[in-house]
Design a protein around this motif. Structure first.
Motif, PDB file in Angstrom:
ATOM      1  N   VAL A 213      48.334 -40.178 -10.185  1.00  0.00           N
ATOM      2  CA  VAL A 213      49.529 -39.703 -10.908  1.00  0.00           C
ATOM      3  C   VAL A 213      50.678 -40.627 -10.515  1.00  0.00           C
ATOM      4  CG1 VAL A 213      51.173 -37.811 -11.243  1.00  0.00           C
ATOM      5  CG2 VAL A 213      48.746 -37.308 -10.849  1.00  0.00           C
ATOM      6  N   ASP A 214      50.925 -41.622 -11.355  1.00  0.00           N
ATOM      7  CA  ASP A 214      52.049 -42.540 -11.118  1.00  0.00           C
ATOM      8  C   ASP A 214      53.198 -41.956 -11.934  1.00  0.00           C
ATOM      9  OD1 ASP A 214      53.557 -44.726 -10.446  1.00  0.00           O
ATOM     10  OD2 ASP A 214      52.664 -46.044 -11.940  1.00  0.00           O
ATOM     11  N   ALA A 215      53.854 -40.968 -11.352  1.00  0.00           N
ATOM     12  CA  ALA A 215      54.697 -40.050 -12.118  1.00  0.00           C
ATOM     13  C   ALA A 215      55.947 -40.706 -12.699  1.00  0.00           C
ATOM     14  CB  ALA A 215      55.118 -38.910 -11.199  1.00  0.00           C
TER      15      ALA A 215
ATOM     16  N   LYS B 203      53.241 -46.314 -27.579  1.00  0.00           N
ATOM     17  CA  LYS B 203      53.651 -47.723 -27.535  1.00  0.00           C
ATOM     18  C   LYS B 203      53.236 -48.382 -26.215  1.00  0.00           C
ATOM     19  CE  LYS B 203      57.753 -49.959 -29.235  1.00  0.00           C
ATOM     20  NZ  LYS B 203      59.203 -49.837 -29.355  1.00  0.00           N
ATOM     21  N   ARG B 204      53.399 -47.646 -25.121  1.00  0.00           N
ATOM     22  CA  ARG B 204      53.036 -48.216 -23.817  1.00  0.00           C
ATOM     23  C   ARG B 204      51.538 -48.427 -23.731  1.00  0.00           C
ATOM     24  NH1 ARG B 204      57.134 -44.980 -19.810  1.00  0.00           N
ATOM     25  NH2 ARG B 204      58.931 -45.616 -20.989  1.00  0.00           N
ATOM     26  N   LEU B 205      50.779 -47.421 -24.203  1.00  0.00           N
ATOM     27  CA  LEU B 205      49.317 -47.554 -24.155  1.00  0.00           C
ATOM     28  C   LEU B 205      48.861 -48.720 -25.032  1.00  0.00           C
ATOM     29  CD1 LEU B 205      47.874 -43.918 -24.266  1.00  0.00           C
ATOM     30  CD2 LEU B 205      47.840 -45.518 -22.347  1.00  0.00           C
TER      31      LEU B 205
ATOM     32  N   LEU C 162      45.631 -42.285 -19.467  1.00  0.00           N
ATOM     33  CA  LEU C 162      46.345 -41.290 -20.276  1.00  0.00           C
ATOM     34  C   LEU C 162      47.847 -41.572 -20.245  1.00  0.00           C
ATOM     35  CD1 LEU C 162      44.680 -38.039 -18.799  1.00  0.00           C
ATOM     36  CD2 LEU C 162      43.806 -39.534 -20.616  1.00  0.00           C
ATOM     37  N   ASP C 163      48.510 -41.294 -21.313  1.00  0.00           N
ATOM     38  CA  ASP C 163      49.973 -41.374 -21.331  1.00  0.00           C
ATOM     39  C   ASP C 163      50.466 -40.672 -22.590  1.00  0.00           C
ATOM     40  OD1 ASP C 163      52.045 -43.377 -19.595  1.00  0.00           O
ATOM     41  OD2 ASP C 163      52.857 -42.574 -21.464  1.00  0.00           O
ATOM     42  N   VAL C 164      51.730 -40.203 -22.536  1.00  0.00           N
ATOM     43  CA  VAL C 164      52.321 -39.573 -23.720  1.00  0.00           C
ATOM     44  C   VAL C 164      52.917 -40.630 -24.665  1.00  0.00           C
ATOM     45  CG1 VAL C 164      52.848 -37.347 -22.634  1.00  0.00           C
ATOM     46  CG2 VAL C 164      54.512 -39.209 -22.470  1.00  0.00           C
TER      47      VAL C 164
ATOM     48  N   GLY D  27      49.633 -49.843 -18.192  1.00  0.00           N
ATOM     49  CA  GLY D  27      48.374 -50.050 -17.483  1.00  0.00           C
ATOM     50  C   GLY D  27      48.389 -50.981 -16.290  1.00  0.00           C
ATOM     51  N   GLY D  28      49.548 -51.204 -15.682  1.00  0.00           N
ATOM     52  CA  GLY D  28      49.574 -52.076 -14.500  1.00  0.00           C
ATOM     53  C   GLY D  28      48.539 -51.648 -13.463  1.00  0.00           C
ATOM     54  N   LYS D  29      48.575 -50.365 -13.112  1.00  0.00           N
ATOM     55  CA  LYS D  29      47.637 -49.894 -12.076  1.00  0.00           C
ATOM     56  C   LYS D  29      46.250 -49.653 -12.658  1.00  0.00           C
ATOM     57  CE  LYS D  29      51.654 -48.314  -9.806  1.00  0.00           C
ATOM     58  NZ  LYS D  29      52.574 -48.499 -10.949  1.00  0.00           N
ATOM     59  N   THR D  30      46.199 -49.301 -13.941  1.00  0.00           N
ATOM     60  CA  THR D  30      44.884 -49.096 -14.579  1.00  0.00           C
ATOM     61  C   THR D  30      44.043 -50.365 -14.439  1.00  0.00           C
ATOM     62  OG1 THR D  30      46.127 -47.918 -16.299  1.00  0.00           O
ATOM     63  CG2 THR D  30      43.785 -48.259 -16.697  1.00  0.00           C
TER      64      THR D  30
ATOM     65  N   ASN E 156      51.063 -33.948 -23.966  1.00  0.00           N
ATOM     66  CA  ASN E 156      51.751 -33.614 -22.707  1.00  0.00           C
ATOM     67  C   ASN E 156      50.653 -33.358 -21.670  1.00  0.00           C
ATOM     68  OD1 ASN E 156      50.826 -30.832 -22.925  1.00  0.00           O
ATOM     69  ND2 ASN E 156      52.368 -30.643 -24.523  1.00  0.00           N
ATOM     70  N   GLU E 157      51.034 -32.968 -20.477  1.00  0.00           N
ATOM     71  CA  GLU E 157      50.037 -32.824 -19.399  1.00  0.00           C
ATOM     72  C   GLU E 157      49.077 -31.661 -19.627  1.00  0.00           C
ATOM     73  OE1 GLU E 157      53.296 -32.637 -19.205  1.00  0.00           O
ATOM     74  OE2 GLU E 157      54.007 -31.095 -17.827  1.00  0.00           O
ATOM     75  N   HIS E 158      49.411 -30.777 -20.604  1.00  0.00           N
ATOM     76  CA  HIS E 158      48.524 -29.639 -20.868  1.00  0.00           C
ATOM     77  C   HIS E 158      47.636 -29.889 -22.087  1.00  0.00           C
ATOM     78  CE1 HIS E 158      50.937 -27.724 -17.875  1.00  0.00           C
ATOM     79  NE2 HIS E 158      52.033 -27.858 -18.605  1.00  0.00           N
TER      80      HIS E 158
ATOM     81  N   PHE F  79      46.629 -40.947 -14.819  1.00  0.00           N
ATOM     82  CA  PHE F  79      47.217 -39.897 -15.659  1.00  0.00           C
ATOM     83  C   PHE F  79      48.492 -40.360 -16.377  1.00  0.00           C
ATOM     84  CE2 PHE F  79      48.661 -35.797 -17.020  1.00  0.00           C
ATOM     85  CZ  PHE F  79      47.510 -35.037 -17.098  1.00  0.00           C
ATOM     86  N   CYS F  80      49.248 -41.240 -15.750  1.00  0.00           N
ATOM     87  CA  CYS F  80      50.496 -41.743 -16.353  1.00  0.00           C
ATOM     88  C   CYS F  80      50.356 -43.255 -16.430  1.00  0.00           C
ATOM     89  CB  CYS F  80      51.690 -41.360 -15.493  1.00  0.00           C
ATOM     90  SG  CYS F  80      51.857 -39.586 -15.249  1.00  0.00           S
ATOM     91  N   ALA F  81      49.479 -43.716 -17.290  1.00  0.00           N
ATOM     92  CA  ALA F  81      49.030 -45.114 -17.237  1.00  0.00           C
ATOM     93  C   ALA F  81      50.062 -46.101 -17.763  1.00  0.00           C
ATOM     94  CB  ALA F  81      47.728 -45.259 -18.016  1.00  0.00           C
ATOM     95  N   GLY F  82      50.955 -45.663 -18.642  1.00  0.00           N
ATOM     96  CA  GLY F  82      51.938 -46.586 -19.208  1.00  0.00           C
ATOM     97  C   GLY F  82      51.235 -47.783 -19.830  1.00  0.00           C
TER      98      GLY F  82
HETATM   99  C1  LIG Z   1      56.012 -44.796 -13.733  1.00  0.00           C
HETATM  100  S1  LIG Z   1      55.502 -44.900 -15.372  1.00  0.00           S
HETATM  101  C2  LIG Z   1      53.848 -45.447 -15.230  1.00  0.00           C
HETATM  102  C3  LIG Z   1      53.679 -46.923 -14.960  1.00  0.00           C
HETATM  103  C4  LIG Z   1      52.230 -47.379 -15.001  1.00  0.00           C
HETATM  104  N1  LIG Z   1      51.358 -46.557 -14.212  1.00  0.00           N
HETATM  105  C5  LIG Z   1      52.073 -48.825 -14.553  1.00  0.00           C
HETATM  106  O1  LIG Z   1      51.552 -49.091 -13.469  1.00  0.00           O
HETATM  107  O2  LIG Z   1      52.482 -49.701 -15.313  1.00  0.00           O
HETATM  108  C6  LIG Z   1      55.315 -43.237 -15.819  1.00  0.00           C
HETATM  109  C7  LIG Z   1      54.611 -42.988 -17.137  1.00  0.00           C
HETATM  110  O3  LIG Z   1      54.432 -41.592 -17.290  1.00  0.00           O
HETATM  111  C8  LIG Z   1      54.375 -41.332 -18.668  1.00  0.00           C
HETATM  112  N2  LIG Z   1      54.508 -39.877 -18.864  1.00  0.00           N
HETATM  113  C9  LIG Z   1      55.623 -39.140 -18.990  1.00  0.00           C
HETATM  114  N3  LIG Z   1      55.304 -37.843 -19.146  1.00  0.00           N
HETATM  115  C10 LIG Z   1      53.962 -37.750 -19.099  1.00  0.00           C
HETATM  116  C11 LIG Z   1      53.037 -36.670 -19.197  1.00  0.00           C
HETATM  117  N4  LIG Z   1      53.451 -35.431 -19.367  1.00  0.00           N
HETATM  118  N5  LIG Z   1      51.731 -36.952 -19.108  1.00  0.00           N
HETATM  119  C12 LIG Z   1      51.292 -38.233 -18.946  1.00  0.00           C
HETATM  120  N6  LIG Z   1      52.123 -39.290 -18.854  1.00  0.00           N
HETATM  121  C13 LIG Z   1      53.445 -39.060 -18.921  1.00  0.00           C
HETATM  122  C14 LIG Z   1      55.499 -42.193 -19.222  1.00  0.00           C
HETATM  123  O4  LIG Z   1      55.328 -42.424 -20.605  1.00  0.00           O
HETATM  124  C15 LIG Z   1      55.351 -43.462 -18.376  1.00  0.00           C
HETATM  125  O5  LIG Z   1      54.575 -44.415 -19.039  1.00  0.00           O
END
Ligand SMILES: C[S@@+](CC[C@H](N)C(=O)[O-])C[C@H]1O[C@@H](n2cnc3c(N)ncnc32)[C@H](O)[C@@H]1O
Length: 420
Positions: free
Chosen positions: A302-304, A260-262, A255-257, A236-239, A284-286, A231-234
C-alpha cells in the motif's frame, strides 16, 4: 538571465505563486505556449521559478503577496537562490528594484534566526513537526536538506542486466555515475543527465526511480511465482521493481483509481519485458472486482496517497499546496485503503504500508490505529529485513528515510505479517 528571460519568468511566476496547480504542470503548459524558447531559456526560467519557491519564506517577509509582484519575487530568487550578487543583476533592475534587493540582502541575519525563514518551511508545517517533538535544529536540518534539487537515481532492471556491469558501461561513456549506497539495484547521477533517449533506458535496462522508492519495493520481499498486489500502483514505479523481483513470474496486480496513471504503466511494462503484471483500474478501495483476491496474496503493497512532504526536493510547491486540513482528509483515506488492502493478504503473507511523507500522522499513527483495530498482525522490524543492505544502522521497527541522513526522498514504510 537576460531581460527577456526575466519577463517570461515573471509571467510564469504570476501563475505558479497562486499555488492553484502544481508548479511543474504550470511550467509545462507555459513552455507549450512559448514554443520558440530554446533549451537554455527554459532552463533559466524553470530554475528561477523553483528557486523562488525554495526561498519563498524569505521573499514573503519582504513581499507579503509575492504572486502580485512576481517580478520582484524573480529578482529576489536570482539573489537568494541562484547565487547572483545584486551587482550582477543590476542591469536587469530599475533603481527601486535595486534598492529593494539591497534591503533584502540586509535581512540575512534576521532570516537565519527566524525558524520559518531559516528552515524555509511554512508555519503550518513547522507546527506539525513540533507536534511530533522535532526541535528547531531538526526542523532547520530537514528544511535545508530539501532545499537542494534531488540527484537522478535509476534502478537497474535485474531481468535485463547487472548493476555493476551497467554502471561500468555508463562510466565508460563519461557519465558521472555511482552505485547507490542502500539499494542493490540503484545508480545515482549527481549531474542529472537527460537519459530518456539513452539506449539502456529505451531497452528497459534502467528505469528512473529514487533510491528510497527502490527500498520500499525491496521490503515487499516478493518472490518468483507468488501472488502480489500493488494496491496504489500509480504509474507503476514500485510495480516494475516488484515485477523484476518476481523474475517476471507469478501474478502481480497493479491497482489504482486513476486510469491515466495506470495507462502510463503499460509502456513501461513492455520496455521492462515484464508480462506478469495485471493493471486493473478500481473505483475505490471497496471495489467488488478485488473481492476474488481476498486472503490470496503473498504480498500487498500500500503505497498510500499522501501529502508528499518527503519529496520537497522535487516538489517544493507541495508545502504551499498542502495544509493540515488536507492531511486530516488524507489520514482517513489512508486508513480506509490500508484496511481494505489488508483483507487481500493470505495467512503468513506480508502487508507493506508506505508513504512519501515525514508526518507521523500519516505514518506511525496510521500503523498504530490499524493495529489497534485489527488483531492477527505482527510487525517485522525493518532493520532485520534490510540488514544485508547496509541500512542496519536503523534502529526502529519502521523504515524512515530522511533526505538529510540518507539522501533519498523522505519515505516511511512498515512491514506487517498476517499471523491469524
Ligand atoms: C503515492 S501514489 C503511488 C505511486 C506509485 N506506487 C509509484 O511508485 O509510482 C498513490 C496512488 O494512490 C492512488 N489512489 C488514491 N486512492 C486510491 C484508492 N482508493 N485505491 C487505490 N489507489 C488509490 C492514486 O491515484 C495514486 O496513484
Amino acid at each position: 538571465m537576460n531581460a527577456q528571460q526575466l519577463d517570461l519568468t515573471t509571467s510564469a511566476l504570476a501563475q505558479v505563486l497562486t499555488f492553484r496547480q502544481p508548479a511543474d504542470v504550470v511550467l509545462s503548459s507555459f513552455f507549450r505556449r512559448e514554443r520558440k524558447l530554446g533549451v537554455r531559456d527554459r532552463q533559466e526560467i524553470a530554475e528561477t521559478v523553483f528557486a523562488t519557491i525554495r526561498h519563498l519564506q524569505k521573499i514573503q517577509q519582504m513581499l507579503p503577496k509575492p504572486h502580485n509582484k512576481p517580478r520582484r519575487a524573480a529578482l529576489a530568487a536570482l539573489v537568494l537562490g541562484r547565487g547572483l550578487s545584486v551587482h550582477a543583476v543590476e542591469t536587469l533592475c530599475d533603481t527601486d528594484e535595486k534598492d529593494w534587493l539591497v534591503e533584502l540582502k540586509a535581512h540575512k541575519s534576521e532570516f537565519a534566526s527566524t525558524l520559518t525563514t531559516a528552515a524555509e518551511l511554512p508555519q503550518w508545517m513547522i507546527e506539525c513537526l513540533q507536534q511530533q517533538d522535532w526541535d528547531d535544529e531538526q526542523i532547520v536540518a530537514y528544511g535545508r536538506s530539501v532545499m537542494q534539487s534531488a540527484p537522478l537515481d535509476v534502478r537497474v532492471n535485474t531481468l535485463k542486466g547487472k548493476r555493476d556491469k551497467i554502471l561500468a558501461a555508463l562510466q565508460a561513456e563519461g557519465l558521472r555515475a555511482e552505485a547507490t549506497p542502500y539499494s542493490p539495484w540503484g545508480i545515482r547521477f549527481p549531474d542529472k543527465p537527460a537519459l530518456n533517449r539513452h539506449p539502456l533506458f529505451l531497452d528497459g535496462v534502467m528505469e528512473v526511480q529514487d533510491e528510497g522508492s527502490q527500498l520500499l519495493a525491496l521490503l515487499t520481499g516478493v518472490k518468483r511465482g507468488q501472488i502480489a498486489v500493488d494496491f496504489c500502483a500509480g504509474a507503476g514505479g514500485k510495480t516494475l521493481a516488484m515485477g523484476a523481483m518476481m523474475a517476471g513470474s507469478g501474478r502481480l496486480y497493479a491497482l489504482d483509481v486513476a486510469e491515466k496513471r495506470l495507462a502510463n504503466l503499460k509502456p513501461r511494462m513492455v520496455r521492462a519485458g515484464l508480462t506478469n503484471i495485471h493493471p486493473q483500474r478500481i473505483d475505490n478501495e471497496h471495489d467488488a472486482r478485488i473481492a476474488r483476491l481476498k486472503a490470496k496474496a503473498d504480498c500487498v503493497l500500500v503505497d498510500a496517497p499522501c501529502s508528499g512532504l518527503g519529496t520537497l526536493r522535487r516538489n517544493p510547491d507541495l508545502k504551499y499546496r498542502q495544509n493540515s486540513d488536507n492531511v486530516a482528509a488524507l489520514q482517513q483515506q489512508q486508513q480506509s485503503i490500508l484496511q481494505a488492502a489488508s483483507a487481500l493478504v493470505r495467512l503468513g503473507g506480508r502487508l507493506v504500508y508506505a508513504t512519501c511523507s515525514i508526518l507521523e500522522a500519516e505514518n506511525q499513527q496510521q500503523l498504530n490505529d490499524f493495529l489497534a483495530a485489527n488483531n492477527g498482525w505482527h510487525i517485522e522490524p525493518v532493520n532485520t529485513l534490510l540488514k544485508s543492505h547496509t541500512l542496519s544502522s536503523m534502529h526502529s521497527d519502521y523504515l524512515q528515510l530522511s533526505t538529510s541522513e540518507h539522501h533519498t526522498d523522505g519515505f516511511f514504510a512498515a512491514v506487517l505479517t498476517r499471523i491469524k
